[in-house]
Design a protein around this motif. Structure first.
Motif, mmCIF file in Angstrom:
data_model
loop_
_atom_site.group_PDB
_atom_site.id
_atom_site.type_symbol
_atom_site.label_atom_id
_atom_site.label_comp_id
_atom_site.label_asym_id
_atom_site.label_seq_id
_atom_site.Cartn_x
_atom_site.Cartn_y
_atom_site.Cartn_z
ATOM 1 N N MET A 139 -19.820 7.580 -10.955
ATOM 2 C CA MET A 139 -18.714 7.839 -10.026
ATOM 3 C C MET A 139 -17.816 6.606 -9.924
ATOM 4 O O MET A 139 -18.279 5.478 -10.067
ATOM 5 N N THR A 140 -16.555 6.850 -9.661
ATOM 6 C CA THR A 140 -15.580 5.769 -9.550
ATOM 7 C C THR A 140 -15.832 4.946 -8.290
ATOM 8 O O THR A 140 -15.891 5.490 -7.189
ATOM 9 N N PRO A 141 -15.982 3.624 -8.428
ATOM 10 C CA PRO A 141 -16.153 2.798 -7.229
ATOM 11 C C PRO A 141 -14.848 2.735 -6.424
ATOM 12 O O PRO A 141 -13.765 2.593 -6.991
ATOM 13 N N LEU A 142 -14.978 2.829 -5.104
ATOM 14 C CA LEU A 142 -13.831 2.777 -4.208
ATOM 15 C C LEU A 142 -14.184 1.901 -3.012
ATOM 16 O O LEU A 142 -15.112 2.194 -2.258
ATOM 17 N N LEU A 143 -13.433 0.815 -2.852
ATOM 18 C CA LEU A 143 -13.638 -0.135 -1.767
ATOM 19 C C LEU A 143 -12.675 0.178 -0.630
ATOM 20 O O LEU A 143 -11.472 0.321 -0.849
ATOM 21 N N LEU A 144 -13.188 0.268 0.604
ATOM 22 C CA LEU A 144 -12.377 0.521 1.792
ATOM 23 C C LEU A 144 -12.543 -0.649 2.753
ATOM 24 O O LEU A 144 -13.657 -0.903 3.239
ATOM 25 N N LEU A 145 -11.451 -1.364 3.043
ATOM 26 C CA LEU A 145 -11.487 -2.514 3.950
ATOM 27 C C LEU A 145 -10.788 -2.160 5.261
ATOM 28 O O LEU A 145 -9.632 -1.739 5.262
ATOM 29 N N HIS A 146 -11.484 -2.374 6.352
ATOM 30 C CA HIS A 146 -11.035 -1.915 7.666
ATOM 31 C C HIS A 146 -9.963 -2.808 8.273
ATOM 32 O O HIS A 146 -9.732 -3.946 7.853
ATOM 33 N N ALA A 147 -9.340 -2.291 9.315
ATOM 34 C CA ALA A 147 -8.298 -3.008 10.058
ATOM 35 C C ALA A 147 -8.913 -4.076 10.962
ATOM 36 O O ALA A 147 -10.115 -4.052 11.257
ATOM 37 N N GLY A 148 -8.063 -4.978 11.437
ATOM 38 C CA GLY A 148 -8.518 -6.064 12.284
ATOM 39 C C GLY A 148 -8.774 -5.677 13.725
ATOM 40 O O GLY A 148 -9.219 -6.520 14.511
ATOM 41 N N VAL A 149 -8.495 -4.446 14.098
ATOM 42 C CA VAL A 149 -8.856 -3.952 15.432
ATOM 43 C C VAL A 149 -9.977 -2.920 15.338
ATOM 44 O O VAL A 149 -10.237 -2.191 16.295
#
Length: 231
Positions: A1-11
């Motif tokens: 499966m394709t790797p997908l990185l999700l980086l969250h917001a600062g709040v």
């Protein structure tokens, strides 16, 4: 499966992606870390968010990933991709700031109001301020409560830690030759629209989507529609 990185917001923290991550996990290897000082990641005296992201990808043995960054997470993503552009196949920047753009006066006033609450020891008022000002008009009560929970947790980790040293790296838009989607919300602060304009003038391979319904956190405000924008 394709790797997908999700980086969250600062709040927020990695829980902001829970609806999208559940849907994406059928077709992607979804990676949702907490940056230091958020969620399950305590602060340390000296660190680098961008450096941590690259170290995580190295630890996971991922030579290439697609990546989505919301707000501050989008800024961290720009730093990491500027350092190692070949590691990132595509980027989605959701209401993200960037280098060389000054915050608008409304945003500065919000930060001053938050600091005043925190200096007075009123963490609940500072938390409610985040809920009131960072979500757009379409956010549900459930989204508001999730943001309240995430921001309260961030304060729990960050306030006792005092001063820390987070090493940042320059954002070099010209290095980001991969396809980039830049997304802004009409109800967001002007700073983030100005950041998008700055990036669009410099990114070699970018498209911009302006959302008339969105505030600063479209993945919380319209989760299903935001998922399609990510895809």
């Amino acid at each position: 499966m394709t790797p997908l990185l999700l980086l969250h917001a600062g709040v927020a923290d990695s829980r902001m992606w829970r609806q999208q991550a559940e849907a994406l996990s059928a077709t992607h290897q979804v990676i949702t870390p907490d940056l230091r000082g958020y969620g399950e990641a305590p602060l340390v005296p000296k660190y680098s968010d961008a450096g941590d992201v690259l170290a995580l990808l190295e630890e996971l043995g991922l030579d290439q990933v697609a990546a989505v960054g919301a707000s501050y997470g989008g800024y961290v993503l720009q730093q990491a991709a500027s350092l190692q552009p070949d590691r990132f196949t595509r980027l989605v920047l959701l209401c993200a700031p960037t280098d060389n753009v000054e915050p608008d006066e409304v945003l500065r006033a919000l930060w001053a109001e938050e600091n005043a609450f925190l200096e007075a020891g009123d963490v609940e008022a500072a938390t409610q301020l985040t809920v009131d000002r960072w979500l757009g008009p379409e956010a549900s009560p459930e989204a508001q409560e999730l943001l309240r929970t995430m921001q309260r947790r961030a304060f729990e980790l960050q306030l006792p830690a005092g001063d820390v040293d987070n090493e940042e790296y320059p954002v070099v838009p010209e290095n980001l030759t991969m396809p980039v989607r830049v997304i802004t919300g009409a109800h967001d602060f002007q700073f983030f629209a100005d950041s998008a304009t700055y990036l669009m003038d410099r990114l070699p391979n970018a498209e911009r989507k302006d959302l008339p319904w969105a505030g600063h956190l479209p993945t919380l405000e319209r989760p299903s529609e935001a998922l399609q924008l990510i895809l």
